[in-house]
Design an enzyme around this catalytic site. Structure first.
Site, mmCIF file in Angstrom:
data_model
loop_
_atom_site.group_PDB
_atom_site.id
_atom_site.type_symbol
_atom_site.label_atom_id
_atom_site.label_comp_id
_atom_site.label_asym_id
_atom_site.label_seq_id
_atom_site.Cartn_x
_atom_site.Cartn_y
_atom_site.Cartn_z
ATOM 1 N N ARG A 1 -8.020 -21.527 -23.448
ATOM 2 C CA ARG A 1 -6.373 -21.451 -23.591
ATOM 3 C C ARG A 1 -5.598 -22.119 -22.473
ATOM 4 O O ARG A 1 -4.777 -22.811 -22.697
ATOM 5 C CB ARG A 1 -6.233 -19.764 -23.671
ATOM 6 C CG ARG A 1 -4.726 -19.275 -23.489
ATOM 7 C CD ARG A 1 -4.731 -17.755 -23.597
ATOM 8 N NE ARG A 1 -3.405 -17.418 -23.031
ATOM 9 C CZ ARG A 1 -2.443 -17.064 -23.674
ATOM 10 N NH1 ARG A 1 -2.439 -17.280 -25.127
ATOM 11 N NH2 ARG A 1 -1.329 -16.212 -23.484
ATOM 12 N N HIS B 1 3.628 -15.678 -23.812
ATOM 13 C CA HIS B 1 3.968 -15.356 -22.493
ATOM 14 C C HIS B 1 5.393 -14.487 -22.571
ATOM 15 O O HIS B 1 6.538 -15.237 -23.164
ATOM 16 C CB HIS B 1 4.039 -16.403 -21.418
ATOM 17 C CG HIS B 1 2.687 -16.743 -21.088
ATOM 18 N ND1 HIS B 1 2.433 -17.831 -20.400
ATOM 19 C CD2 HIS B 1 1.478 -16.392 -21.165
ATOM 20 C CE1 HIS B 1 0.963 -17.972 -20.261
ATOM 21 N NE2 HIS B 1 0.567 -16.836 -20.799
#
Length: 299
Positions: free
Chosen positions: A247, A270
């Site tokens: 990631r 996020h």
């Protein structure tokens, strides 16, 4: 007031009001149980309502002997959240951790793989093994879409919108987001479905789960860690490699190629841009390119 009753109520609050995942809730509750067990061990009769700052400080002093500063900071944060909940519910008027500081932590940067290293990792997958195609599809999906390990194991067949070029991902806080998927990743997933998954009988409740083990059940996080550790050893990559490494590598590569940080934030899911900003610290070379290209004196 009973600790266990309040901890149970807090778990319900985290699940319903804050929509946290099962793993996140368990992490929060585990740290509160540390305080609860400490009270039992030292015969401290304080309840969640009567416990005071000095009691917490002594607990932190003892636990700091056996945990690192990062874990200590996490415990303090988790306890602060628990007592904020008690204030919210009207059980307390103050938080005993308000004046307790967390240890200062240095920012540690994650290991990152180059695209060649990811290719090398994948090249060591034994495709003659019944689960080889599955493992390749998993790694290509994590790396190609920047997913968390929890997101990839929870992917469902009904989350795949290949004609539109997207997959639907269930992220933190039980929030869905649509992530673009490359044609190469689509190819490997389809190959796995046609040649491996279609020959497995899913167990009840896993009929829609994309990635299955040989018994037809959803994979565990630990299984993917084991697969990657094994491939890292075979590839002689002297790096600490796990699903999150892929990631991080995805995000870092995009940043180097000039992708806007806000776009990377959306792709990774996020909540805050400050979380995404860690990738700026991984490699500052792209900043020089930005200045050279867009500087007002560059005419």
């Amino acid at each position: 007031m009973d600790w266990l009753k309040k901890i149970k109520d807090y778990k319900t609050f985290l699940q319903i009001e804050r929509g946290l995942s099962k793993n996140s809730i368990e992490n929060y509750v585990r740290d509160i149980h540390k305080l609860y067990n400490y009270n039992i061990e030292f015969k401290i009769t304080r309840t969640p309502i009567t416990i005071e700052k000095n009691d917490i400080q002594q607990f932190i002093y003892e636990i700091a002997k056996v945990v690192n500063p990062k874990t200590q900071a996490r415990i303090i944060s988790g306890l602060r959240s628990f007592f904020d909940y008690l204030i919210f519910e009207g059980y307390r008027e103050d938080n005993p951790l308000d004046l307790i500081e967390s240890p200062k932590l240095s920012r540690t940067l994650p290991d990152v793989l180059t695209d060649d290293e990811v290719t090398k990792l994948i090249s060591h997958i034994d495709l003659s093994h019944p689960q080889g195609e599955r493992n390749r599809a998993i790694i290509e999906t994590i790396y190609g879409c920047g997913l968390r390990v929890s997101e990839v194991i929870n992917l469902k067949l009904s989350d795949l919108f290949f004609e539109e070029g997207y997959i639907q991902v269930l992220g933190k806080g039980n929030k869905y987001r649509f992530v673009p998927i490359h044609s190469i990743t689509i190819k490997f997933i389809n190959f796995y479905i046609e040649h491996t998954r279609n020959h497995i009988t899913p167990t009840k409740d896993d009929e829609d789960t994309l990635f299955l083990n040989r018994r037809g059940k959803k994979l565990t996080r630990q299984m993917i860690f084991i697969v990657l550790k094994d491939l890292a050893a075979k590839s002689n990559l002297n790096k600490n490699i796990g699903p999150h490494t892929l990631r991080h590598s995805f995000a870092t590569y995009l940043l180097k190629e000039g992708v806007d940080l806000r776009a990377i934030q959306q792709l990774l899911g996020h909540e805050s841009i400050t979380t995404t900003e860690i990738y700026v610290h991984l490699d500052r070379s792209h900043l020089q390119k930005v200045v050279e290209k867009y500087h007002p004196r560059n005419r």
